[in-house]
Design a protein around this motif. Sequence first.
Motif, PDB file in Angstrom:
ATOM      1  N   LEU A   1      11.578   0.692 -12.386  1.00  0.00           N
ATOM      2  CA  LEU A   1      10.443   0.600 -11.464  1.00  0.00           C
ATOM      3  C   LEU A   1      10.404  -0.738 -10.744  1.00  0.00           C
ATOM      4  O   LEU A   1      10.125  -0.803  -9.535  1.00  0.00           O
ATOM      5  N   THR A   2      10.686  -1.817 -11.478  1.00  0.00           N
ATOM      6  CA  THR A   2      10.644  -3.150 -10.876  1.00  0.00           C
ATOM      7  C   THR A   2      11.665  -3.294  -9.763  1.00  0.00           C
ATOM      8  O   THR A   2      11.359  -3.804  -8.667  1.00  0.00           O
ATOM      9  N   MET A   3      12.892  -2.833  -9.999  1.00  0.00           N
ATOM     10  CA  MET A   3      13.947  -2.960  -8.997  1.00  0.00           C
ATOM     11  C   MET A   3      13.650  -2.098  -7.768  1.00  0.00           C
ATOM     12  O   MET A   3      13.902  -2.524  -6.632  1.00  0.00           O
ATOM     13  N   ILE A   4      13.112  -0.904  -7.987  1.00  0.00           N
ATOM     14  CA  ILE A   4      12.756  -0.049  -6.851  1.00  0.00           C
ATOM     15  C   ILE A   4      11.673  -0.715  -6.006  1.00  0.00           C
ATOM     16  O   ILE A   4      11.744  -0.749  -4.767  1.00  0.00           O
ATOM     17  N   ALA A   5      10.656  -1.290  -6.673  1.00  0.00           N
ATOM     18  CA  ALA A   5       9.554  -1.930  -5.946  1.00  0.00           C
ATOM     19  C   ALA A   5      10.038  -3.158  -5.183  1.00  0.00           C
ATOM     20  O   ALA A   5       9.756  -3.322  -3.983  1.00  0.00           O
ATOM     21  N   VAL A   6      10.781  -4.024  -5.858  1.00  0.00           N
ATOM     22  CA  VAL A   6      11.252  -5.263  -5.230  1.00  0.00           C
ATOM     23  C   VAL A   6      12.195  -4.966  -4.066  1.00  0.00           C
ATOM     24  O   VAL A   6      12.063  -5.524  -2.970  1.00  0.00           O
ATOM     25  N   CYS A   7      13.161  -4.071  -4.299  1.00  0.00           N
ATOM     26  CA  CYS A   7      14.133  -3.749  -3.245  1.00  0.00           C
ATOM     27  C   CYS A   7      13.473  -3.026  -2.074  1.00  0.00           C
ATOM     28  O   CYS A   7      13.841  -3.254  -0.912  1.00  0.00           O
ATOM     29  N   SER A   8      12.498  -2.169  -2.350  1.00  0.00           N
ATOM     30  CA  SER A   8      11.790  -1.475  -1.267  1.00  0.00           C
ATOM     31  C   SER A   8      11.095  -2.474  -0.355  1.00  0.00           C
ATOM     32  O   SER A   8      11.189  -2.391   0.880  1.00  0.00           O
ATOM     33  N   LEU A   9      10.383  -3.432  -0.954  1.00  0.00           N
ATOM     34  CA  LEU A   9       9.692  -4.446  -0.157  1.00  0.00           C
ATOM     35  C   LEU A   9      10.687  -5.325   0.604  1.00  0.00           C
ATOM     36  O   LEU A   9      10.486  -5.629   1.791  1.00  0.00           O
ATOM     37  N   ALA A  10      11.759  -5.728  -0.062  1.00  0.00           N
ATOM     38  CA  ALA A  10      12.755  -6.604   0.574  1.00  0.00           C
ATOM     39  C   ALA A  10      13.420  -5.901   1.754  1.00  0.00           C
ATOM     40  O   ALA A  10      13.554  -6.477   2.847  1.00  0.00           O
ATOM     41  N   PHE A  11      13.822  -4.645   1.549  1.00  0.00           N
ATOM     42  CA  PHE A  11      14.475  -3.913   2.636  1.00  0.00           C
ATOM     43  C   PHE A  11      13.491  -3.544   3.748  1.00  0.00           C
ATOM     44  O   PHE A  11      13.874  -3.477   4.920  1.00  0.00           O
ATOM     45  N   GLY A  12      12.223  -3.322   3.390  1.00  0.00           N
ATOM     46  CA  GLY A  12      11.220  -3.071   4.415  1.00  0.00           C
ATOM     47  C   GLY A  12      11.041  -4.274   5.325  1.00  0.00           C
ATOM     48  O   GLY A  12      11.003  -4.143   6.567  1.00  0.00           O
ATOM     49  N   LEU A  13      10.942  -5.466   4.735  1.00  0.00           N
ATOM     50  CA  LEU A  13      10.817  -6.691   5.529  1.00  0.00           C
ATOM     51  C   LEU A  13      12.074  -6.942   6.360  1.00  0.00           C
ATOM     52  O   LEU A  13      11.988  -7.360   7.526  1.00  0.00           O
TER      53      LEU A  13
ATOM     54  N   LEU B   1       0.830  -1.205   0.000  1.00  0.00           N
ATOM     55  CA  LEU B   1       0.000   0.000   0.000  1.00  0.00           C
ATOM     56  C   LEU B   1       0.865   1.255   0.000  1.00  0.00           C
ATOM     57  O   LEU B   1       0.612   2.201  -0.766  1.00  0.00           O
ATOM     58  N   MET B   2       1.920   1.282   0.818  1.00  0.00           N
ATOM     59  CA  MET B   2       2.819   2.432   0.847  1.00  0.00           C
ATOM     60  C   MET B   2       3.592   2.562  -0.464  1.00  0.00           C
ATOM     61  O   MET B   2       3.913   3.665  -0.899  1.00  0.00           O
ATOM     62  N   LEU B   3       3.878   1.430  -1.100  1.00  0.00           N
ATOM     63  CA  LEU B   3       4.574   1.442  -2.389  1.00  0.00           C
ATOM     64  C   LEU B   3       3.690   2.077  -3.456  1.00  0.00           C
ATOM     65  O   LEU B   3       4.153   2.913  -4.249  1.00  0.00           O
ATOM     66  N   VAL B   4       2.416   1.710  -3.480  1.00  0.00           N
ATOM     67  CA  VAL B   4       1.464   2.270  -4.441  1.00  0.00           C
ATOM     68  C   VAL B   4       1.310   3.767  -4.232  1.00  0.00           C
ATOM     69  O   VAL B   4       1.211   4.546  -5.188  1.00  0.00           O
ATOM     70  N   ILE B   5       1.331   4.197  -2.976  1.00  0.00           N
ATOM     71  CA  ILE B   5       1.219   5.631  -2.671  1.00  0.00           C
ATOM     72  C   ILE B   5       2.502   6.367  -3.040  1.00  0.00           C
ATOM     73  O   ILE B   5       2.478   7.467  -3.600  1.00  0.00           O
ATOM     74  N   GLY B   6       3.654   5.759  -2.741  1.00  0.00           N
ATOM     75  CA  GLY B   6       4.927   6.455  -2.871  1.00  0.00           C
ATOM     76  C   GLY B   6       5.442   6.605  -4.286  1.00  0.00           C
ATOM     77  O   GLY B   6       6.042   7.629  -4.624  1.00  0.00           O
ATOM     78  N   ILE B   7       5.217   5.597  -5.159  1.00  0.00           N
ATOM     79  CA  ILE B   7       5.828   5.624  -6.492  1.00  0.00           C
ATOM     80  C   ILE B   7       5.373   6.820  -7.333  1.00  0.00           C
ATOM     81  O   ILE B   7       6.210   7.513  -7.917  1.00  0.00           O
TER      82      ILE B   7
END
Length: 379
Positions: free
Chosen positions: A307-319, A244-250
């Motif tokens: 975009l894909t790398m930003i999304a994947v890395c954001s989720l991975a680093f968030g977890l 949800l934060m990713l959808v808002i932030g991008i």
Amino acid sequence: MTLIDAIPSIIIGILAESWNLFEEAAPYLFLGFAVAGLLHALVPDEKILKYLGKSAGKFRSAFNASLIGIPLPLCSCGVVPAALSLKNRGATKGATLSFLISTPETGVDSIAITYALLDPIMTVFRPIASMTTALFTGIAENIIGEKRDSKKSLLSSDNGSIALMQAPTCSNSSCSCHSGSVPDENASVLTKIKKALRYSFVELLGDISGWLMVGILIAGIISYVIPDELIGDYLGGGVFSMILMLVIGIPLYICATASTPLAAALVSKGMSPGTAFVFLLAGPATNAATITMVTRFLGKRSAALYLTMIAVCSLAFGLLLDTIYFRLGIEASSIVGNASEVLNPWIKTAFALILIPFIVHGIYKQRKLKKGRNSSSSV
């Protein structure tokens, strides 16, 4: 008491919360802007460009671009013309993407305000995650695009040169992000210091002052109005809240410095640090205008990878960040802002009062220049 009667007290409460946030951030903002000015005045573009070309190799060029971008205080709009300039002057496409990611995601100013408003863990984790995301993206682009680019090297070179010469500048034409750092090596120390101070507290602060104040005001609204239980229940952690934060932030336009007060307010209300970090990583790196320009000048494939790398890395680093806090047994909401308590309150107030006239001047300058651009375009 009716809602109308409560409005004055609500406004006062929001302004008080916003002022408290601004006081906490002011000394570190001051330090960050000062360092940014020194970098601008003392480090020439030629020294930077030297390490980003094809001669540096597909791995080293991406690494150098990722590392160089970390301290530079460029916004996500201003970094595009700067990055395209690097590409036009010989930087690899992977290095260009690395620079596009690491530069707006963090800078000396945002690192300083992260320490002030969040905590030391987030302060260290933020630039490491930004650089890693940028590095992986740059290497992937250089490897994946190598064969395709080699087949069309002549055509890409000709068309790329034409396109890059027509590259749009930052939507804010006064933005100091476009201006290259070309220090005069023969200039006196006093001249360099004056240039650094002007860049820091006139140009750079003027460019982001409006957005910074909006970010602090929204953070004040969140702190005062939104109940802790609401954030804790819906954005307390987990993959869903991060997506949800990713959808808002991008698609959102927000700089790294202005996003930090928002993240701090949300964490203090019960949001998990990993969820807040997804916003801190994805929000400053991208926005709708940046995505459009990257697609146009670097191609659809590069934009998709970006975009894909930003999304994947954001989720991975968030977890990963949530796991770190859990393993250490730290409740993030209980230590947010504690790092800034090493300073006496009067020092924070003094820096806040010093910054106010610069911020007011910056907002006035931006409005004046915007009015001038509108007048010229209507002629």
